[in-house]
Design an enzyme around this catalytic site. Structure first.
Site, PDB file in Angstrom:
ATOM      1  CG  LEU A   1      -2.131  -1.404   1.132  1.00 26.22           C
ATOM      2  CD1 LEU A   1      -2.332  -1.100   2.500  1.00 26.22           C
ATOM      3  CD2 LEU A   1      -3.543  -0.934  -0.231  1.00 26.22           C
TER       4      LEU A   1
ATOM      5  CE1 TYR B   1       4.926   5.089   5.002  1.00 23.17           C
ATOM      6  CE2 TYR B   1       3.977   6.594   6.528  1.00 23.17           C
ATOM      7  CZ  TYR B   1       5.045   6.094   5.249  1.00 23.17           C
ATOM      8  OH  TYR B   1       6.328   6.548   5.720  1.00 23.17           O
ATOM      9  CB  CYS B   2       2.996   0.025   3.628  1.00 23.04           C
ATOM     10  SG  CYS B   2       3.094  -1.234   2.411  1.00 23.04           S
ATOM     11  N   PRO B   3       1.313  -1.384   6.348  1.00 24.16           N
ATOM     12  CG  PRO B   3      -1.204  -2.078   7.595  1.00 24.16           C
ATOM     13  CD  PRO B   3      -0.377  -1.383   6.929  1.00 24.16           C
TER      14      PRO B   3
ATOM     15  CE  LYS C   1       5.985   0.503   8.442  1.00 17.13           C
ATOM     16  NZ  LYS C   1       4.819  -0.084   7.874  1.00 17.13           N
TER      17      LYS C   1
END
Length: 283
Positions: A91, A146-148, A159
């Protein structure tokens, strides 16, 4: 097993971390596919490629299915970001001059590389690079980022990096983005707003992340000292050498440019299709 992948006899180093604002992220994805093809065909040693792109949002295919996608992309353009749709899963992520990307490209011709093995190799590499700073790098999904993914990398629950993989013609590219400096929360706020505008409260088939900016940070923020891209590059070369490999500098070779042109044409076409109607006047 993960360290085994890092013990390459020779590493072909392609450093594209200082090419500046004209270096387009679409080129990076075409280059990695080219190198996967070359490595898979036995025409190249294993590759470590480093790359930086200024003010670019890289989207996954799923992001293009947002109900108000065009409006969300227009917002990113107005904020001064280029928008690129990658040729693999995942993502939205933010790339800028404070984000270092590393691609490790391995051959899969003689034996298969398990997906977990690729992730573990990158995790082991980053943990070894950061060990001198006295921190413990954790791997595991950071909810709210975001973009896990299951191989988010963090320190103290925040992160700073995400890992992805791509397999092309017998080559495996394990790619990571590392937020080196700047504000992790500011980058996350940009993506939070993108999804807010893209969804506008509507139900979607795909589960997009509810981004919580506070769970993301840069390494400079987490270590409490100003880290630079160049410092991390030196740490990368030293760490790879510590696994016993010989490093040599390289660029795309003449025979590889034909592959590159094909992959470049493919990703340009994909982006034109995915982003049609969402391009601003400046794009």
């Amino acid at each position: 097993m993960s360290h085994e992948l890092l013990r390459q006899p020779r590493w072909r180093v392609i450093d594209q971390s200082h090419l500046g604002p004209l270096f387009d992220a679409k080129q990076s994805f075409a280059i990695d596919d080219t190198l996967c093809t070359a490595v898979g065909a036995g025409c190249s040693d294993a590759v470590v490629r480093t790359w930086v792109h200024d003010d670019t949002i890289v989207l996954g295919i799923a992001d293009t299915k947002l109900p108000h996608f065009h409006e969300a992309v227009s917002f990113l353009h107005k904020e001064g970001y280029r928008v690129v749709v990658r040729n693999s899963g995942g993502l939205a992520v933010v790339l800028d001059s404070g984000v270092l990307n590393i691609s490790l490209i391995f051959p899969e011709a003689t034996r298969q590389i398990a997906i977990e093995q690729g992730y573990e190799a990158m995790y082991a590499l980053i943990a070894a690079m950061l060990a001198p700073y006295g921190v413990r790098v954790e791997a595991g999904e950071v909810v709210g980022s975001y973009c896990p993914g299951s191989y988010d990398l963090g320190i103290g629950g925040k992160k700073f990096a995400g890992i992805s993989q791509r397999r092309v013609r017998g080559g495996v590219a394990v790619q990571i983005y590392l937020c080196v400096d700047g504000s992790g929360a500011a980058r996350a706020e940009l993506i939070r707003r993108f999804y807010e505008l893209g969804r506008q409260g509507e139900k979607t088939k795909f589960a997009y992340p509810d981004v919580v900016p506070a769970v993301m940070a840069s390494l400079s923020e987490l270590l409490g000292c100003e880290l630079s891209i160049d410092e991390l590059l030196v740490a990368l070369w030293r760490t790879l050498q510590s696994f016993g490999g010989e490093l040599y500098s390289s660029a795309l070779e003449s025979g590889e440019w034909n592959w590159y042109e094909q992959y470049w044409a493919r990703i340009v076409e994909r982006n034109e299709t995915a982003l049609s109607g969402a391009l601003s006047a400046g794009e």
